[in-house]
Enzyme design. Sequence first.
Site, mmCIF file in Angstrom:
data_model
loop_
_atom_site.group_PDB
_atom_site.id
_atom_site.type_symbol
_atom_site.label_atom_id
_atom_site.label_comp_id
_atom_site.label_asym_id
_atom_site.label_seq_id
_atom_site.Cartn_x
_atom_site.Cartn_y
_atom_site.Cartn_z
ATOM 1 C CB CYS A 2 -1.164 6.408 7.110
ATOM 2 S SG CYS A 2 0.005 5.173 7.675
ATOM 3 N NE ARG A 27 -5.801 7.419 3.780
ATOM 4 C CZ ARG A 27 -5.829 7.366 2.385
ATOM 5 N NH1 ARG A 27 -7.033 7.344 1.754
ATOM 6 N NH2 ARG A 27 -4.851 7.244 1.831
ATOM 7 C CD1 TRP A 75 -3.509 -0.854 7.968
ATOM 8 C CD2 TRP A 75 -1.452 -0.993 6.948
ATOM 9 N NE1 TRP A 75 -3.368 -2.045 7.718
ATOM 10 C CE2 TRP A 75 -2.032 -1.964 6.897
ATOM 11 C CE3 TRP A 75 -0.450 -0.759 6.368
ATOM 12 C CZ2 TRP A 75 -1.329 -3.378 6.302
ATOM 13 C CZ3 TRP A 75 0.352 -1.755 5.784
ATOM 14 C CH2 TRP A 75 -0.264 -2.845 5.702
ATOM 15 C CG ASN A 101 -0.346 7.719 3.634
ATOM 16 O OD1 ASN A 101 -0.222 6.395 3.665
ATOM 17 N ND2 ASN A 101 -1.407 7.833 2.567
ATOM 18 N N GLY A 102 2.811 6.601 3.563
ATOM 19 C CA GLY A 102 3.642 6.287 2.441
ATOM 20 C C GLY A 102 4.825 5.412 2.967
ATOM 21 C CD GLU A 487 -15.803 -9.315 -3.211
ATOM 22 O OE1 GLU A 487 -14.442 -9.488 -3.480
ATOM 23 O OE2 GLU A 487 -15.918 -8.386 -2.351
ATOM 24 C CE LYS A 491 -15.795 -8.005 1.105
ATOM 25 N NZ LYS A 491 -15.328 -7.576 -0.039
ATOM 26 C CD GLU A 494 -11.889 -8.140 2.643
ATOM 27 O OE1 GLU A 494 -11.101 -7.363 2.022
ATOM 28 O OE2 GLU A 494 -13.040 -8.170 2.096
ATOM 29 C CG HIS A 510 -9.430 -31.364 -10.153
ATOM 30 N ND1 HIS A 510 -9.087 -32.579 -10.900
ATOM 31 C CD2 HIS A 510 -10.446 -30.779 -11.003
ATOM 32 C CE1 HIS A 510 -9.628 -32.709 -11.981
ATOM 33 N NE2 HIS A 510 -10.687 -31.718 -11.953
ATOM 34 C CE LYS A 609 -13.279 0.943 1.484
ATOM 35 N NZ LYS A 609 -13.839 -0.326 0.928
#
Length: 614
Positions: A2, A27, A75, A101-102, A487, A491, A494, A510, A609
């Site tokens: 947010c 955000r 968000w 926001n929260g 990573e 990427k 995402e 395995h 983000k």
Amino acid sequence: MCGIVGYLGKRAAYPVLVKGLKRLEYRGYDSAGVALLTESGDLKVYKTKGKVADLENYVSDKDVSGCVGIAHTRWATHGEPNSTNAHPHISYSGNLAIIHNGIIENYAVLKKQLQEKGIEFKSNTDTEVIVHLIEYIRTKKNLDLLSSVQLALRTVIGAYAIAILDKNDPDQIIAARKSSPLVVGIGEDEFFLGSDASPIIEYTDKMVYLDDKDIAVIRRNEELEVVDFKNTKIDHDVQKVDLNLAQIEKGGFPHFMLKEIFEQPDCLLDCMRGRINVEGNNITLSAIIDNRKHLINPRRIIIVACGTSWHAGLIGKQLIEDFCQIPVEVEYASEFRYSNPVINNQDVIIAISQSGETADTLAAIELAKKKGAFIYGICNAIGSSIPRATHTGSYIHVGPEIGVASTKAFTGQVTVLTMLALALGKERGTISNDRYTKIISELSLIPEKMKELLKQGEEIKDISRIFTYAHNFLYLGRGYNYPVALEGALKLKEISYIHAEGYPAAEMKHGPIALIDEEMPVVVVATKNVLYEKVISNIQEIKARQARVIAIVSEGDDTVRKLADSVIELPQTEECLEPLLASIPLQMLAYYIAVAKGKDVDQPRNLAKSVTVE
Ligand code: G6P
């Protein structure tokens, strides 16, 4: 999570608010809204599902006059993304508007209490509780807005950055924060609010970063006042923020992510500037100089982080153990905060975070602090909450990162960890002079080598086109390149929504090998290092199962070229520095696959983000 913007001053508020929302859209971007105190004295609230551009379309024929307003990009946490759940929310009298926001943890209890008093809720959000509660306190106790906010916030449990407008007082905005970021910009006869500095910097570089439990009282023609819940005045520093607009704009690139990938050589130069002196064979990190007694001889180091920063932490562990011979553990901050870790004042915690706002990482820091550990932060966002919560730290100085998928922050974090490990190793005498000198000199060459690598962009774009069909990808690496594989997989998932797993190459046998067939491409980091031969065997095993292999190899490698379907060459460097190079083609591969699939690269679905909630 947010984005919050506010304006009170002499300009038309709406254009400032919408521009600010666009800067904060990283955000959250599932819905957006704005509240304005218009010239006719009305409180107008417009909100809609979708992005800020959808909000602009929605209000195109509406009254957006007025010089005071607040705005929000969401968000979703409580309640699906739709126009009802979008912020701002209005109090039951219609007089107050709030953005938030929260997460309000005790919202269910408060909601029930307010409903029992006959107050009706329109949305499924936790936020609506705050605005009704403030209104209820104000009416019942006949208080002014500030006192009502102070009382209400004493009841509220959770995280918040809020801003409140009152229809009957067009010369005031009240804003408050706890565990979610909030910045007040101070201009000439005008004030700005933002979740970070980016919506403000165009107008003023004078900013006040609010601390937890600060309430900002913004009034026309008055100085900013910051008070606490009991109305005690809090001294606040006005900081001069060094950020330029070019850093937060796309600069001709189609996406922030691509811009940020290409910025990496310059970012690493900024990150190393004043810290590495190749001629003097020296690394200077002021955090180490100032805190020798805590940092030189800890019992162990625990790295806490989330997401990409956690992957940087895995590389940090190898670097620190290798150069400093200090035992290092790497923990997900979200797990660490709810464990009962055995920590004491001989332990050092390294908290890594691009945004400096990740709720789990902040909570992990607080836990470790209580147990007496010394906390070192590695962050990007200047003035954010984590650097303020730590004992010391080093900024990575790569500039604002706006694409949701982290790229330049990752290489910046790895660079700081490398410098930290080298500097500590030197002080401790656990790294040989020759090795220290060699690595410093190689590290200083990485930006140039990155530039060379980035020239392969078109080739990587061509490779990426072949792989848009895939539903699953496997990424393999060993040693320093194992976190690079993790990573790379992160990427891809995402931004392209292709399922991807990273594995240490030898673990393939395995489990993951059961999945491998001609439908499942495998990306292998197979550079010429001590485990090279073993990785070649892995490639042969993959090829025997008909999968396509994309190999990241050292320059001039003909052996892997004969085995793999596609090959990307890396300039030679020290093994411990390979992640800085190997991660670049994997970022580009993910980017181009996602673009070829038509995905929204900078704002992938469901992600944010800055994860300021648990
Ligand atoms: C989110 C972001 C990731 C980031 C992670 C940790 O998931 O989308 O890119 O790695 O949070 O964030 P931090 O700001 O603490 O590095």
